[in-house]
Design a protein around this motif. Structure first.
Motif, short mmCIF file in Angstrom:
data_model
loop_
_atom_site.label_atom_id
_atom_site.label_comp_id
_atom_site.label_asym_id
_atom_site.label_seq_id
_atom_site.Cartn_x
_atom_site.Cartn_y
_atom_site.Cartn_z
N ILE A 1 23.97 87.56 33.91
CA ILE A 1 24.39 86.85 35.20
C ILE A 1 23.34 86.57 36.34
O ILE A 1 23.31 85.55 37.00
N ARG A 2 22.50 87.88 36.46
CA ARG A 2 21.56 87.68 37.46
C ARG A 2 20.49 86.64 37.17
O ARG A 2 20.33 85.73 38.14
N ASN A 3 19.86 86.59 36.12
CA ASN A 3 19.06 85.56 35.48
C ASN A 3 19.51 84.12 35.78
O ASN A 3 18.97 83.18 36.20
N THR A 4 21.00 83.92 35.31
CA THR A 4 21.52 82.81 35.48
C THR A 4 21.59 82.23 36.80
O THR A 4 21.23 81.16 37.18
N TYR A 5 21.87 82.85 37.72
CA TYR A 5 22.39 82.56 39.18
C TYR A 5 20.80 82.50 39.66
O TYR A 5 20.90 81.52 40.75
N MET A 6 19.91 83.22 39.51
CA MET A 6 18.49 83.03 39.90
C MET A 6 18.03 81.60 39.56
O MET A 6 17.41 80.71 40.49
N LEU A 7 18.15 81.35 38.30
CA LEU A 7 17.45 80.10 37.79
C LEU A 7 18.39 78.90 38.28
O LEU A 7 17.85 77.76 38.66
N LEU A 8 19.85 79.18 38.39
CA LEU A 8 20.69 78.04 39.03
C LEU A 8 20.22 77.63 40.27
O LEU A 8 20.28 76.60 40.68
N SER A 9 19.87 78.57 41.11
CA SER A 9 19.72 78.66 42.71
C SER A 9 18.45 77.64 42.76
O SER A 9 18.30 76.81 43.64
N MET A 10 17.51 77.84 42.13
CA MET A 10 16.15 76.99 41.75
C MET A 10 16.17 75.96 41.57
O MET A 10 15.70 75.04 42.31
N THR A 11 17.07 75.74 40.45
CA THR A 11 17.14 74.26 39.92
C THR A 11 17.81 73.39 40.71
O THR A 11 17.59 72.19 40.82
N LEU A 12 18.90 74.07 41.53
CA LEU A 12 19.72 73.30 42.46
C LEU A 12 18.76 72.68 43.65
O LEU A 12 18.74 71.68 44.22
N ALA A 13 17.97 73.70 43.98
CA ALA A 13 16.97 73.39 45.18
C ALA A 13 15.90 72.40 44.75
O ALA A 13 15.60 71.54 45.29
N PHE A 14 15.48 72.38 43.41
CA PHE A 14 14.63 71.49 42.68
C PHE A 14 15.14 70.12 42.61
O PHE A 14 14.61 69.27 43.16
N LEU B 1 35.03 78.13 35.14
CA LEU B 1 35.65 79.42 34.87
C LEU B 1 35.30 79.62 33.34
O LEU B 1 34.99 80.98 33.05
N PHE B 2 35.31 78.79 32.49
CA PHE B 2 35.19 79.10 31.06
C PHE B 2 33.68 79.63 31.05
O PHE B 2 33.51 80.71 30.35
N GLU B 3 32.72 79.10 31.67
CA GLU B 3 31.26 79.45 31.36
C GLU B 3 31.20 81.13 31.97
O GLU B 3 30.40 81.79 31.51
N THR B 4 31.50 81.24 33.24
CA THR B 4 31.41 82.39 34.07
C THR B 4 31.93 83.45 33.19
O THR B 4 31.42 84.64 33.15
N HIS C 1 31.82 88.38 29.30
CA HIS C 1 32.48 88.98 28.30
C HIS C 1 31.60 88.70 27.15
O HIS C 1 31.81 89.07 25.72
N GLY C 2 30.24 88.49 27.38
CA GLY C 2 29.09 88.49 26.28
C GLY C 2 29.05 87.25 25.29
O GLY C 2 28.32 87.17 24.51
N GLY C 3 30.07 86.28 25.48
CA GLY C 3 29.75 84.85 24.55
C GLY C 3 28.71 84.00 24.81
O GLY C 3 28.27 83.59 23.90
N GLU C 4 28.13 84.24 26.15
CA GLU C 4 26.92 83.55 26.20
C GLU C 4 25.78 84.36 26.82
O GLU C 4 25.95 85.25 27.95
N MET D 1 20.59 78.18 28.92
CA MET D 1 21.91 77.42 28.40
C MET D 1 22.95 77.62 29.57
O MET D 1 23.83 76.75 30.04
N ALA D 2 23.25 78.99 29.86
CA ALA D 2 24.37 79.15 31.14
C ALA D 2 23.89 78.44 32.40
O ALA D 2 24.88 77.89 32.94
N THR D 3 22.51 78.35 32.59
CA THR D 3 22.36 77.60 33.92
C THR D 3 22.44 76.04 33.70
O THR D 3 23.27 75.48 34.72
N VAL D 4 22.23 75.56 32.54
CA VAL D 4 22.11 74.20 32.22
C VAL D 4 24.04 73.81 32.45
O VAL D 4 24.41 72.69 32.92
#
Length: 221
Positions: free
Chosen positions: A22-35, A179-182, A187-190, A195-198
């Motif tokens: 979760i931490r890595n996903t949202y960190m990478l997501l914030s950076m990719t959104l900024a980029f 909702l699904f991806e979060t 629950h450990g599915g991802e 891939m979660a960030t994408v």
């Protein structure tokens, strides 16, 4: 005794692993959104035209393939930035088109605000309630495929009504995908944050462009 200790620590290890994803996903997501925003701004500043549907699809699916292939290596992160930067580049001309309207700035800000509110609200709901939305997977897959094909039909056959309906469908589908991806991460599915960030980035991108289209029509004099 050692097996007992190992068994007792598995839930804790699972929680730590999930929190790390979760931490890595949202960190990478914030950076990719900024980029992505930076490449969109550059595209707008240079007045670049939209690359067109074919180049957009080839670029998107090509970079998505490379990201998926190298998702477990450092190259995966590099291709995530390439993918989101490319999508930002394609978004710039679209935003410029709306900004050129008499009330364009209001439309763009409303779309941005709506996208942020939906994403943050649904993400917070999934995290706090910890409900399992995995049952939505099949429905979302079929729905996105149908909406994608309908969107292509609307473009090729120049059907504004169908295009509007597709945008409304994508708002609902992308909300469900968030909702699904979060839930999938929680629950450990991802377990792969690349891939979660994408998935979350694509949800936000499509949600924003769909809201932009719908708000543009509603504000059209």
């Amino acid at each position: 005794m050692e097996n007992r200790i190992a068994t007792m620590t598995r839930p804790e290890a699972s929680v730590l692993s999930t929190n790390r994803v979760i931490r890595n996903t949202y960190m990478l997501l914030s950076m990719t959104l900024a980029f992505s925003a930076a490449t969109a701004g550059l595209s707008m500043a240079l007045g670049l035209p939209h690359p067109g549907l074919i180049i957009t699809l080839v670029g998107y699916f090509g970079l998505l393939f490379l990201t998926t292939k190298f998702r477990d290596s450092g190259l995966g992160v590099l291709f995530v930035f390439a993918l989101t930067g490319f999508m930002g580049f394609t978004l710039g001309p679209i935003v410029s088109k709306y900004l050129a309207l008499p009330n364009g700035h209001q439309i763009v800000m409303q779309a941005m605000g709506g996208t942020a509110a939906i994403f943050l609200g649904l993400s917070a709901y999934a995290v706090t309630t910890r409900k399992d939305f995995s049952f939505m997977g099949g429905f979302l897959t079929v729905g996105i495929l149908v909406a994608f094909l309908a969107g292509l039909g609307a473009v090729f056959f120049e059907m504004p009504g169908l295009s509007l309906a597709v945008s409304a469908m994508f708002v609902l589908l992308m909300s469900g995908l968030i909702l699904f991806e979060t839930s999938n991460i929680i629950h450990g599915g991802e377990t792969n944050y690349v891939m979660a960030t994408v998935t979350l980035y694509v949800s936000i991108y499509n949600l924003f462009t769909s809201l932009l289209h719908l708000l543009g029509v509603m504000n059209d004099d």
